[in-house]
Structure formats: C-alpha cells, structure tokens
Design a protein around this motif. Structure first.
Motif, short mmCIF file in Angstrom:
data_model
loop_
_atom_site.label_atom_id
_atom_site.label_comp_id
_atom_site.label_asym_id
_atom_site.label_seq_id
_atom_site.Cartn_x
_atom_site.Cartn_y
_atom_site.Cartn_z
N GLN A 17 -2.15 -2.94 -3.07
CA GLN A 17 -2.22 -2.97 -1.87
C GLN A 17 -0.91 -2.22 -1.21
O GLN A 17 -1.14 -1.45 -0.24
CB GLN A 17 -2.02 -4.64 -1.30
N THR A 18 0.18 -2.68 -1.75
CA THR A 18 1.45 -1.79 -1.57
C THR A 18 1.22 -0.27 -1.76
O THR A 18 1.72 0.62 -0.96
CB THR A 18 2.44 -2.29 -2.40
N PHE A 19 0.62 0.25 -2.94
CA PHE A 19 0.48 1.82 -3.19
C PHE A 19 -0.39 2.16 -2.06
O PHE A 19 -0.25 3.35 -1.54
CB PHE A 19 -0.57 1.58 -4.55
N SER A 20 -1.60 1.67 -1.58
CA SER A 20 -2.32 1.95 -0.31
C SER A 20 -1.87 2.24 0.76
O SER A 20 -1.70 3.00 1.82
CB SER A 20 -3.84 1.62 -0.52
N SER A 21 -0.82 1.07 1.20
CA SER A 21 -0.23 1.01 2.32
C SER A 21 0.80 2.02 2.30
O SER A 21 1.11 2.85 3.33
CB SER A 21 0.53 -0.23 2.32
N ASP A 22 1.48 2.10 1.22
CA ASP A 22 2.80 3.42 1.09
C ASP A 22 2.13 4.66 1.23
O ASP A 22 2.44 5.47 1.90
CB ASP A 22 3.35 3.19 -0.32
N VAL A 23 0.75 4.94 0.83
CA VAL A 23 0.32 6.23 0.87
C VAL A 23 -0.18 6.53 2.39
O VAL A 23 0.20 7.68 2.90
CB VAL A 23 -1.20 6.25 0.19
N ILE A 24 -0.61 5.54 3.24
CA ILE A 24 -0.86 5.65 4.42
C ILE A 24 0.49 6.09 5.22
O ILE A 24 0.60 6.92 6.19
CB ILE A 24 -1.56 4.49 4.91
N SER A 25 1.51 5.08 4.91
CA SER A 25 2.76 5.37 5.83
C SER A 25 3.31 6.82 5.56
O SER A 25 3.62 7.55 6.47
CB SER A 25 3.68 4.33 5.23
N ARG A 26 3.18 7.22 4.39
CA ARG A 26 3.72 8.63 3.74
C ARG A 26 2.88 9.68 4.53
O ARG A 26 3.40 10.49 5.34
CB ARG A 26 3.62 8.66 2.46
N THR A 27 1.58 9.54 4.49
CA THR A 27 0.77 10.66 5.00
C THR A 27 0.64 10.40 6.39
O THR A 27 0.29 11.63 6.88
CB THR A 27 -0.64 10.58 4.23
N ALA A 28 0.69 9.43 7.21
CA ALA A 28 0.31 9.30 8.59
C ALA A 28 1.48 9.55 9.29
O ALA A 28 1.47 10.02 10.32
CB ALA A 28 -0.31 7.78 8.52
N PHE A 29 2.68 9.04 8.72
CA PHE A 29 3.75 8.99 9.69
C PHE A 29 5.19 9.82 9.17
O PHE A 29 6.27 9.51 9.61
CB PHE A 29 4.26 7.56 9.93
N GLY A 30 4.99 9.93 7.69
CA GLY A 30 6.09 10.66 6.93
C GLY A 30 7.14 9.49 6.50
O GLY A 30 8.37 9.99 6.28
N SER A 31 6.88 8.18 6.75
CA SER A 31 7.87 7.25 6.31
C SER A 31 7.25 6.49 5.08
O SER A 31 6.46 6.64 4.69
CB SER A 31 7.99 6.43 7.49
N SER A 32 8.36 5.64 4.87
CA SER A 32 8.23 4.89 3.55
C SER A 32 7.20 3.60 3.79
O SER A 32 7.22 3.39 5.06
CB SER A 32 9.55 4.39 2.85
N PHE A 33 7.02 2.94 2.79
CA PHE A 33 6.00 1.70 3.06
C PHE A 33 7.00 0.56 3.84
O PHE A 33 6.53 -0.16 4.55
CB PHE A 33 5.63 1.08 1.68
N GLU A 34 8.49 0.63 3.38
CA GLU A 34 8.95 -0.43 4.06
C GLU A 34 9.20 -0.25 5.54
O GLU A 34 9.03 -1.43 6.34
CB GLU A 34 10.50 -0.01 3.65
N GLU A 35 9.08 1.04 6.31
CA GLU A 35 9.04 0.93 7.70
C GLU A 35 7.40 0.47 8.26
O GLU A 35 7.65 -0.10 9.21
CB GLU A 35 9.04 2.52 7.93
N GLY A 36 6.51 0.70 7.51
CA GLY A 36 5.35 0.29 8.09
C GLY A 36 4.77 -1.02 7.54
O GLY A 36 3.85 -1.74 7.95
N ARG A 37 5.65 -1.94 6.80
CA ARG A 37 5.20 -3.23 6.06
C ARG A 37 5.05 -4.32 7.19
O ARG A 37 3.92 -4.79 7.09
CB ARG A 37 6.72 -3.69 5.40
#
Length: 523
Positions: A200-220
C-alpha cells in the motif's frame, strides 16, 4: 363554507396524488417492470417492497466474510456471494433488484461489447445517494461531451512516451520498499512479513512521486482520508437512500463532508504551488500534475476559451481520482502475483530467468519492462483470477433494445467481471487454476476476440491508467525478484497455519477487491 370545502378537497387531491406517486415508485412500477422482464423469458428474483435484494446482499456478504477462506482461487462465492448464487440458480442472463431498480445481468459477449462500446447510450450508473460524490468525480463520473473533453486533456499524462520518464520514480519507490524488508530480515534469520501495508505504501508513494513529484509523507494524510472515505461510502451504498437524508447532521454525513473538504484543500494547495512554480518557470512537466496542467493550458490557448479546458475544481477532482484509483489496484495485483508465484515454482523460475536475461545487472528501463513476455502472461492470469473490479454497471435512461431484450428506462445493466473470468464454459475445466500459459499467444487468441476478459473494463471508457499500473507492477517484480519470492513464501505458510482470512494480508486483499468494486460501480 364553500371555500373550506374546496380547500379540503384540494388538500385531499394533493395528498392522493403524492400517495399514488410514492406507491407507484415503491410497488406498482417495480412490479410492472418485473412482469415485463419475465414476459421476455428472463428469470429473476421477486421484487421485495422498498429494499429489493439489498438486505439479502448485505446478509450474504456478512456471512461470507465471517468464515475462514481456504487456499483456493474460486473466490466468487466470497466476493460476490449473492450474484454468484443468483446466476447459478437463475441463469447467466437474469435480473435482480437494487432497491426499486431492476438489475439485468448480461453475459453474452456481443451484448457486453455493445454496452461497453456505446458509452453515450449505456452510461455509468450514478450513485443513488448524492453524498457519494464526495469520494470521487472527474473522468470516471462525467458523460458525453464532458467525458470527451476530460479524456482528451488527461490522455497525454498516460502516453507511453510520458510514462517512460516516470520509471525512475517507480524504481526509487520500489527500492525503498525492498530496503525496509531487508532491514527486517537482517534482524533475524527468518520471519513472517505482512507485505500488504508495504505494498500500500509503495503504490501510494509511486502516485505521490509521479503525480506530484513529492514523497509519500506529503501525501500520507490524503491517502488515509481517501481510504476512510471509501469505507464510509460503502456503508452508505449498502443502505436505503431517503431523498434529502444527505442534509441530515448524522455522524457519517458530517464526517464525509469534512473529509471531502480536507482532501480538496490539501490537493488545492499542491496545485497552487505548482501553478506558481510554472509561472516562475521552475516547474517540471515530467509528473502527472505537470503534464495535466500543461495539456489543459494548451487546450485553453488553442481555443481561446476557458470553457474548453478544465477548471481548478475539475483538476482537483482528477487528482483525487489519481490518488484513489492508482493505489488499491496495483497493491492488490502485486500481492496476488506474489502468492501465486510462491505456489507455482515453475512459473516463478521462468519469470526470474526472464528478468535476469533481459536486465542482468542493469536497472530496469521502459524497453526492457515492455519486453517481459512471461511476466506479462503472469499478470494477465492474475488479473483474470483476481480482477480489480468484480462488477461493471451501466444505466439506460430510455427504453433500449439490447440483443433480444427490451430494457425499460432506469434499468441497471450489470456485467459480472469476476464471474465472467471464472466461467468454465469460456476458460474450460482449469478455470480456477493458475495457468499463465493460456495467454502465451495473446489475449485476443484465448478470448477469440470476444468481450470476456475485462480487468480494466472495455470500450472507449477502458481504464486510462492500465499501462501505468502494469509498468509499476513490472518494476516491483523485476527490481528484486528473489526478495519478493522469499517473502511471499512466508505469507503462504502463515496462511496455511492460521487458516483464517483475518490473520493475514492475503485475504484482506480479497475483501479489498469487493470494497473497490462497491465504490466503483456507484460512481
């Protein structure tokens, strides 16, 4: 005296008028539709006042989820128990009831293709309760010319040429996940790892990085809120909607509105920062948001009209869709791939050898990922056994002819993807076995070009993010295949030992498939 009599008669007439309308809505009209469908040779469940089959659907689902699940790929009785029983009893083409609305189930490939191709005639089934709009809108929700506009503007973000620039983000997110596993393993010789939260964290992190150029922490926080919203939406959908009830200050209504405001606010802040950076010439166009905003501005400038593009509110809704749709689907597919490969050492070995042959010591790239034929066959089979959506629904607004059926206005059409993928007549006697070889000559060959394999839907409204999801999943497997296999073995052993779905992430992903399906078919 005469005025009083006229007033009384007027009130009585109004009362009788609305009483008749309510009775017609709750009883006479559904019973008339039931007879109309039966006269065409369709079998179906009897209409039950107000609730239809909703009570039985909820009851059977609760019973199914309360029992342990054995290691079997025959998951339809658990994920869709009511529809599984109904189609087995009434036939593959039949009808059931969602409250006062008839649901006609179709399984004939030509009918399925017609429904998915003619998206203007067969539109997405809207949620009965308008409050469900607080979860997702955007591309998945709009129709007609609005859908054409949204799809045209969003398409560039998911073009293969754009996706290849996102491979480094996939790689970084995948490495972070695997390093966490290696850290756990370094502390003890062997251990049981629940990989579902990591995925879950991996897929969320991918979306954060590819969608917003940010880390997962910002989109948690956004992810957590969206997951909570999805659970609340399912609760709302599985209850009878009383018009106007969304305005009542109930606990669920208040929380859903609060979550909607928080998510929109967080995404809006990200968008505003990006717009400011773009104006200053500092922004990158390599992530989904940058590509979306760039495509939107080009569309507006080309036509010289703001109405030809998306508003900020519409961009926010598309970003919410990125977050929700891009997370659960890939995580589910990966965990099931790991489980199936752990059970089948032959296909694990073939996949591992292919990865080593294509990449060797190199980091995975877009060309290599696109040439992983064995892994592609494996994913096709995983998506057949465990499709992201158990059902697809469409709605007809006017009386419509479909095949040899005439469907009344307001009829819901349901395509049972999970049951279709597990249909013995289509996939033969090994239907509930993991056999990637069946896809060795391509999807069209095994399906004979028929619309019977629909992991990402079909027709013009097929999932826009399917290439994104498959590339992400291929990266996860290719990056460290041996580590993934080792940990999936630990999961299988844990499942056999506990024999209870609630004790492991494996069965949580089965239930997650049902949750995502519940959410998707109402939007």
């Amino acid at each position: 005296m005469e005025i009083t009599t006229v007033s009384v008669l007027g009130v009585a007439a109004i009362f009788l008028f609305y009483t008749w309308r309510i009775l017609n809505w709750l009883w006479f009209k559904p019973k008339k539709i039931e007879k109309f469908l039966r006269d065409q040779g369709l079998k179906g469940t009897p209409y039950r006042f107000f609730y239809g089959d909703l009570k039985e659907i909820a009851q059977m689902m609760n019973e199914a989820k309360s029992k342990p699940m054995n290691l079997t790929h025959d998951i339809a009785p658990r994920v869709s128990p009511f529809f599984y029983k109904s189609l087995a009893t009434l036939g593959k083409s039949c009808f059931t009831w969602m409250g006062t609305k008839p649901v006609v189930h179709i399984s004939e490939p030509t009918m399925i293709r017609e429904v998915l191709t003619n998206y203007n005639k067969y539109q997405k089934a809207r949620g009965v309760n308008p409050i469900t709009k607080l979860l997702l809108r955007g591309l998945i929700d709009v129709e007609g010319d609005q859908w054409v506009k949204h799809r045209k503007i969003i398409n560039p973000a998911f073009h293969v040429e754009k996706l290849k620039h996102m491979i480094p983000a996939f790689y970084v997110s995948c490495n972070e996940m695997i390093h966490k596993w290696e850290k756990v393993l370094s502390q003890q010789r062997k251990c049981e790892v629940d990989v579902w939260p990591y995925l879950q964290t991996f897929s969320s992190d991918v979306i954060s990085r590819t969608a917003f150029g940010s880390s997962f922490e910002e989109g948690r926080k956004i992810f957590e809120l969206q997951r909570e919203q999805a659970v609340l939406v399912v609760k709302v959908v599985n209850s009878i909607y009383i018009p106007g009830s969304r305005f009542l200050p109930t606990r669920i209504n208040k929380r859903m509105k609060e979550i909607g405001q928080q998510v929109s606010g967080s995404i809006k802040n990200i968008i505003n920062k990006r717009i400011a950076a773009m104006k200053a010439g500092e922004a990158s166009h390599d992530d989904l948001l940058g590509i979306l905003l760039d495509s939107n501005y080009k569309e507006i400038n080309q036509h010289g009209n703001n109405n030809s593009g998306l508003s900020i509110e519409e961009v926010i809704e598309e970003c919410r869709l990125f977050y929700f749709a891009g997370q659960e689907t890939t995580g589910n597919m990966l965990v099931w791939t790991m489980i199936l490969l752990a059970q089948d050492t032959e296909w694990h070995t073939r996949a591992r050898d292919e990865v080593l042959c294509v990449f060797g010591a190199k980091n995975p790239d877009i060309d290599g990922l696109s040439n992983l034929r064995v892994i592609n066959n494996i994913f096709n089979e995983v998506l057949r056994l465990y499709p992201p959506l158990a059902i697809l629904r469409r709605l007809v607004h006017n009386e419509t002819k479909l095949g040899n059926l005439t469907l009344p206005a307001g009829t819901l059409i349901q395509i049972n993807t999970l049951l279709l993928h597990h249909d013995k007549d289509m996939w033969h006697e090994y239907v509930n076995e993991f056999k990637p070889k069946r896809f060795s000559e391509g999807v069209s060959k095994i399906t004979k070009g028929q619309a019977v394999y629909l992991p990402f839907g079909g027709g013009p409204r097929i999932c826009i993010g399917q290439n994104f999801a498959l590339l992400e999943a291929k990266m996860a497997l290719a990056n460290d295949f041996v580590t993934l296999f080792f940990l999936s073995i630990a999961i299988i052993l844990a499942c056999s030992a506990h024999n209870a779905y609630s004790s492991t992430s494996v069965w949580r992903s089965v239930d997650s498939t049902h949750t995502v399906s519940n959410v998707s078919h109402i939007l």
